[in-house]
Design a protein around this motif. Structure first.
Motif, short mmCIF file in Angstrom:
data_model
loop_
_atom_site.label_atom_id
_atom_site.label_comp_id
_atom_site.label_asym_id
_atom_site.label_seq_id
_atom_site.Cartn_x
_atom_site.Cartn_y
_atom_site.Cartn_z
N ASP A 2 -5.70 -12.07 1.60
CA ASP A 2 -5.23 -11.82 2.96
C ASP A 2 -3.72 -11.60 2.91
O ASP A 2 -2.97 -12.47 2.46
N ARG A 59 -1.54 -11.72 5.08
CA ARG A 59 -0.76 -12.60 5.97
C ARG A 59 -0.62 -14.01 5.42
O ARG A 59 0.14 -14.82 5.98
N ILE A 104 -5.69 -0.08 2.95
CA ILE A 104 -6.21 0.04 4.31
C ILE A 104 -7.45 0.94 4.29
O ILE A 104 -7.68 1.68 3.33
N ASP A 129 -5.53 3.63 11.71
CA ASP A 129 -5.35 2.69 12.81
C ASP A 129 -4.84 1.33 12.33
O ASP A 129 -4.32 0.55 13.14
N GLN A 130 -4.98 1.05 11.05
CA GLN A 130 -4.51 -0.23 10.52
C GLN A 130 -3.02 -0.22 10.17
O GLN A 130 -2.43 -1.28 9.94
N PRO A 180 -0.22 0.27 11.93
CA PRO A 180 0.71 -0.49 12.77
C PRO A 180 0.72 -1.99 12.51
O PRO A 180 1.65 -2.68 12.94
N LEU A 181 -0.27 -2.50 11.79
CA LEU A 181 -0.29 -3.92 11.46
C LEU A 181 0.71 -4.26 10.36
O LEU A 181 1.07 -5.43 10.19
N ILE A 182 1.18 -3.24 9.62
CA ILE A 182 2.01 -3.52 8.45
C ILE A 182 3.29 -2.69 8.38
O ILE A 182 4.23 -3.08 7.67
N LEU A 195 6.14 -9.64 8.05
CA LEU A 195 5.27 -9.82 6.89
C LEU A 195 5.80 -10.96 6.02
O LEU A 195 7.00 -11.23 6.00
N GLY A 201 -9.76 -5.73 7.61
CA GLY A 201 -8.42 -5.26 7.91
C GLY A 201 -7.65 -5.09 6.61
O GLY A 201 -8.22 -5.21 5.52
#
Length: 206
Positions: A42, A44, A68, A72-73, A75-77, A107, A135
């Motif tokens: 993970d 995170r 990824i 769409d994923q 923007p998480l990183i 991050l 994710g």
């Protein structure tokens, strides 16, 4: 403490469910990609990230890449997608091209000590299915640092036995130099590592 790994074939319907459970608990999972077997956690979880560094004997100066399943994923990183990176994604994703993009500030520090984060979308059906369920994941090669990349699960265990919680067996992979890594933080693409895709081909597509 030595970890006793579970090994599941890629065809096992419980493989993704088991991987999610292990990752949610901060464990390490190995699974096949289009270039090599990846060691994942993970992204995170700073404790799980540290476990990857420990398992590989990897220098903390070497950041961990992110895999990824779809755009769409991102923007998480990442903070933004430079135009040059967007063009290369359209040409080569999913595939063996890793792009260094401006990272989000929240991050974990041990994921990368640098302004950028290396991101790739692998062209492997199982890897994409797993990443759609989990994710983004922090994923690096499933080997000891500076050692050859294993082509199968027995090879992974020969190097990393006792440090992994779950291995997904996708059979023997073809030898690969890994993905080509391109830094997109400035206006011009910069080659970081030559891999499957020649850098000259990449620059000719822009």
């Amino acid at each position: 403490m030595k970890r006793i790994p579970q090994i599941l074939p890629i065809s096992d319907l419980n493989a993704i469910i088991s991987a999610i459970e292990v990752l949610d608990q901060g464990g390490l999972v190995v699974f096949p990609t289009d270039t090599l077997y990846g060691l994942a956690c993970d992204y995170r979880n700073s404790v799980a990230i540290e476990a990857i560094y420990h398992a590989k004997g990897r220098s903390a100066t070497k950041a961990l890449p992110i895999l990824i399943s779809d755009l769409d994923q991102l923007p998480l990183i990442v903070q933004a997608i430079p135009t040059v990176a967007e063009n290369l994604m359209g040409c080569y994703w999913p595939g063996p091209l890793t792009l260094i993009l401006p990272k989000l500030d929240n991050l974990p520090n041990n994921l990368t000590p640098y302004p950028g984060i290396a991101v790739r979308m692998p062209a492997h059906p199982f890897a994409l299915a797993l990443l759609r369920s989990t994710g983004p994941l922090a994923v690096t090669s499933a080997n000891l640092s500076d050692q050859a990349n294993p082509l199968d699960i027995p090879g992974v265990l020969q190097q990393l036995d006792g440090t992994i919680d779950l291995l997904i067996d996708g059979g023997a992979l073809n030898p690969s130099p890994g993905s080509t890594i391109v830094d997109c933080l400035s206006g011009e693409p910069r080659l970081v590592r030559q891999g499957v895709i020649p850098f000259e081909e990449i620059t000719n597509r822009l």
